[in-house]
Structure formats: C-alpha cells, structure tokens
Design a protein around this motif. Structure first.
Motif, PDB file in Angstrom:
ATOM      1  N   ASN A  46      28.414  -3.518  19.038  1.00 15.69           N
ATOM      2  CA  ASN A  46      29.055  -2.442  19.794  1.00 15.69           C
ATOM      3  C   ASN A  46      29.985  -2.956  20.885  1.00 15.69           C
ATOM      4  O   ASN A  46      30.500  -2.181  21.686  1.00 15.69           O
ATOM      5  CB  ASN A  46      27.988  -1.522  20.401  1.00 15.69           C
ATOM      6  N   LEU A  47      30.234  -4.279  20.880  1.00 12.99           N
ATOM      7  CA  LEU A  47      31.118  -4.880  21.863  1.00 12.99           C
ATOM      8  C   LEU A  47      32.509  -5.096  21.272  1.00 12.99           C
ATOM      9  O   LEU A  47      32.666  -5.247  20.062  1.00 12.99           O
ATOM     10  CB  LEU A  47      30.559  -6.243  22.303  1.00 12.99           C
ATOM     11  N   PRO A  48      33.549  -5.138  22.117  1.00 18.01           N
ATOM     12  CA  PRO A  48      34.889  -5.525  21.641  1.00 18.01           C
ATOM     13  C   PRO A  48      34.855  -6.944  21.097  1.00 18.01           C
ATOM     14  O   PRO A  48      33.941  -7.721  21.418  1.00 18.01           O
ATOM     15  CB  PRO A  48      35.755  -5.432  22.908  1.00 18.01           C
ATOM     16  N   ASP A 162      30.190   3.843   8.349  1.00 14.23           N
ATOM     17  CA  ASP A 162      29.414   3.713   9.583  1.00 14.23           C
ATOM     18  C   ASP A 162      30.064   2.799  10.617  1.00 14.23           C
ATOM     19  O   ASP A 162      29.490   2.545  11.665  1.00 14.23           O
ATOM     20  CB  ASP A 162      28.013   3.170   9.264  1.00 14.23           C
ATOM     21  N   GLU A 163      31.287   2.312  10.329  1.00 12.69           N
ATOM     22  CA  GLU A 163      31.882   1.321  11.208  1.00 12.69           C
ATOM     23  C   GLU A 163      33.176   1.805  11.851  1.00 12.69           C
ATOM     24  O   GLU A 163      33.883   2.673  11.307  1.00 12.69           O
ATOM     25  CB  GLU A 163      32.174   0.038  10.429  1.00 12.69           C
ATOM     26  N   VAL A 164      33.489   1.207  12.985  1.00 11.12           N
ATOM     27  CA  VAL A 164      34.732   1.501  13.697  1.00 11.12           C
ATOM     28  C   VAL A 164      35.926   1.229  12.791  1.00 11.12           C
ATOM     29  O   VAL A 164      36.873   2.008  12.722  1.00 11.12           O
ATOM     30  CB  VAL A 164      34.814   0.661  14.988  1.00 11.12           C
ATOM     31  N   ARG A 165      35.887   0.095  12.071  1.00 11.47           N
ATOM     32  CA  ARG A 165      37.031  -0.253  11.221  1.00 11.47           C
ATOM     33  C   ARG A 165      37.211   0.716  10.061  1.00 11.47           C
ATOM     34  O   ARG A 165      38.322   0.854   9.535  1.00 11.47           O
ATOM     35  CB  ARG A 165      36.919  -1.697  10.724  1.00 11.47           C
ATOM     36  N   ASP A 166      36.136   1.417   9.645  1.00 11.12           N
ATOM     37  CA  ASP A 166      36.279   2.460   8.629  1.00 11.12           C
ATOM     38  C   ASP A 166      37.161   3.594   9.162  1.00 11.12           C
ATOM     39  O   ASP A 166      38.047   4.090   8.466  1.00 11.12           O
ATOM     40  CB  ASP A 166      34.908   3.028   8.238  1.00 11.12           C
ATOM     41  N   ILE A 167      36.885   3.997  10.389  1.00  9.94           N
ATOM     42  CA  ILE A 167      37.657   5.068  11.018  1.00  9.94           C
ATOM     43  C   ILE A 167      39.110   4.637  11.186  1.00  9.94           C
ATOM     44  O   ILE A 167      40.042   5.380  10.853  1.00  9.94           O
ATOM     45  CB  ILE A 167      37.048   5.441  12.388  1.00  9.94           C
ATOM     46  N   GLN A 168      39.316   3.436  11.680  1.00 10.82           N
ATOM     47  CA  GLN A 168      40.665   2.936  11.917  1.00 10.82           C
ATOM     48  C   GLN A 168      41.452   2.810  10.620  1.00 10.82           C
ATOM     49  O   GLN A 168      42.638   3.157  10.569  1.00 10.82           O
ATOM     50  CB  GLN A 168      40.590   1.584  12.630  1.00 10.82           C
ATOM     51  N   ALA A 169      40.802   2.332   9.555  1.00 11.98           N
ATOM     52  CA  ALA A 169      41.475   2.192   8.259  1.00 11.98           C
ATOM     53  C   ALA A 169      41.889   3.547   7.701  1.00 11.98           C
ATOM     54  O   ALA A 169      42.982   3.688   7.133  1.00 11.98           O
ATOM     55  CB  ALA A 169      40.557   1.477   7.274  1.00 11.98           C
ATOM     56  N   CYS A 170      41.033   4.532   7.851  1.00  6.72           N
ATOM     57  CA  CYS A 170      41.354   5.877   7.370  1.00  6.72           C
ATOM     58  C   CYS A 170      42.499   6.495   8.167  1.00  6.72           C
ATOM     59  O   CYS A 170      43.385   7.151   7.599  1.00  6.72           O
ATOM     60  CB  CYS A 170      40.117   6.773   7.442  1.00  6.72           C
ATOM     61  N   GLY A 183      24.137   4.011  10.934  1.00  4.08           N
ATOM     62  CA  GLY A 183      24.493   2.633  10.606  1.00  4.08           C
ATOM     63  C   GLY A 183      24.348   1.708  11.796  1.00  4.08           C
ATOM     64  O   GLY A 183      23.533   1.929  12.699  1.00  4.08           O
ATOM     65  N   ILE A 184      25.193   0.687  11.833  1.00  2.28           N
ATOM     66  CA  ILE A 184      25.029  -0.390  12.803  1.00  2.28           C
ATOM     67  C   ILE A 184      25.695  -0.108  14.153  1.00  2.28           C
ATOM     68  O   ILE A 184      25.343  -0.705  15.162  1.00  2.28           O
ATOM     69  CB  ILE A 184      25.561  -1.712  12.197  1.00  2.28           C
ATOM     70  N   TYR A 185      26.663   0.817  14.178  1.00  2.00           N
ATOM     71  CA  TYR A 185      27.381   1.113  15.415  1.00  2.00           C
ATOM     72  C   TYR A 185      26.772   2.316  16.138  1.00  2.00           C
ATOM     73  O   TYR A 185      26.235   3.230  15.504  1.00  2.00           O
ATOM     74  CB  TYR A 185      28.855   1.382  15.131  1.00  2.00           C
ATOM     75  N   SER A 186      26.913   2.337  17.449  1.00  2.00           N
ATOM     76  CA  SER A 186      26.355   3.429  18.242  1.00  2.00           C
ATOM     77  C   SER A 186      27.171   4.702  18.044  1.00  2.00           C
ATOM     78  O   SER A 186      28.369   4.661  17.724  1.00  2.00           O
ATOM     79  CB  SER A 186      26.336   3.067  19.729  1.00  2.00           C
TER      80      SER A 186
END
Length: 209
Positions: A46-48, A162-170, A183-186
């Motif tokens: 959950n960190l940058p 479940d991931e930040v990169r999923d959202i960004q890719a979409c 998933g793994i992210y908060s």
C-alpha cells in the motif's frame, strides 16, 4: 453494452496472498532482498514505489537488474498451485455471469501456463480466454490487445481487479473497472484511484453488470 467480463487472477479470483509472500521470501534469499512477514508485505503493497523499495531495503537500480526475478517467481509459484482456493463467492458469481451469456476471461500478470494448469486441476471451464500481460506494468497494453483481438469497443468490456495498476490500466483504455477490496490493496488506496466501482462482496458484481 457489456459483452466481455475480464478478471484479474491473483487476489481477485483466488486468494494467493500467503503463497505470494512465501514465494517472495524464497526468492529474497536468492536475490538478497529483505524477507517480510505477511503483515509487512501487505503494508508494503500500500506504499508508493519509492517507499516500497525503501521498505525492501533495495535500490531501483538493483530491481531493474533483476530481469529473471519475474520468471523465477512464476516458476516457484506453480509448485504451490495446489494450495490455492477461490475467494469466497467469486466462482459462484462467475458461473451466474456465464449463465447470463457473458464471455468470461482472465487477464493477469501471472503466466497463462499457471492459470491454465490451475483451472484444469479444478475442472473449471467457464473462462473462454486467458491472457498474460508482459511485466508488472503491461496491463494497459494487454487490455488494448484484448479489445483489438475480440473486436470490442471500450463500452463492451468491464475489468475486475484488486490492484491500483488494474484501475490505472483501465483508465488508460477508457474501460470500466470494478475494484475489489478483498485483495492485497487497502480499500482506501483503491478508492483514491477513483475506480468506476469499488465492492466488498463478489455478489455486488451481479448488481453492477
């Protein structure tokens, strides 16, 4: 009109956190990385990026030199496939969606071979297509390629991950995305990326679709 529903695999369809941490710690010895407990691993995710590297006590230059770590991870991961279970309620929901006539697919950064092996071992045949993105940051190109191969507009596909990169890719492909909080992210981190939907229970997918 939505026609294809595309799922991420790890953390979305199946609960793999313990296995991911176990494989990471095995590779940590090989690549001289800091070992992590499951709690430390989830907090780190959950960190940058720069703070992730700091938590791992590794420089970005060292990471870039580790070209084999991704392949090594996938190979070790396969030996633990028999210990992995579907996330509660997800398989039931996927079967309902298939019954309604939607095309179900998996697009993941894991290997197609691992996913195919796992589904065959469970005798699950509801996913018509399995695709693997190249590298950790290649999902936007993989989504674009998927739409081109299946002659889809961005309105005809929805992605579930479940991931930040999923959202960004979409977002880069102007495709709707359902982010899942199991998933793994908060939940807070996922919400900060402004997905189209954020859900806590798989059955909410049916209502959205």
């Amino acid at each position: 009109m939505r026609k294809h529903i595309v799922f991420d695999f790890d953390g979305t369809l199946v609960d793999t956190t313990k296995v991911i941490v176990k494989v990471y710690n095995e590779l940590a010895d090989q690549y001289k990385l800091k070992k992590l407990s499951q709690e430390e691993f989830q907090n780190m995710m959950n960190l940058p990026l720069r703070q992730k590297l700091k938590a791992l006590e590794v420089s970005i230059f060292k990471v870039l030199r580790m070209r084999r770590i991704g392949q090594d991870f996938k190979e070790k991961y396969k030996s633990y496939l028999g210990t992995i279970d579907f996330c509660d309620g997800v398989l039931e929901v996927a079967r309902q969606l298939e019954d309604k006539g939607y095309v179900l697919s998996i697009l993941t950064s894991n290997s197609e071979l691992n996913i195919t092996y796992y589904l065959n071992s469970k005798q699950i045949n509801i996913f018509q297509h399995i695709s693997s993105s190249k590298g950790l940051m290649g999902k936007d190109q993989a989504i674009k390629k998927y739409m081109k191969e299946h002659q889809l507009s961005n309105q005809e596909l929805i992605y579930i991950g479940d991931e930040v990169r999923d959202i960004q890719a979409c977002k880069r492909n102007n495709v709707e995305v359902i982010a899942v909080s199991w998933g793994i992210y908060s939940r807070d981190l996922l919400l900060s990326e402004k997905p189209n939907y954020l859900i806590d229970d798989p059955h909410e997918i049916i209502k959205i679709i």
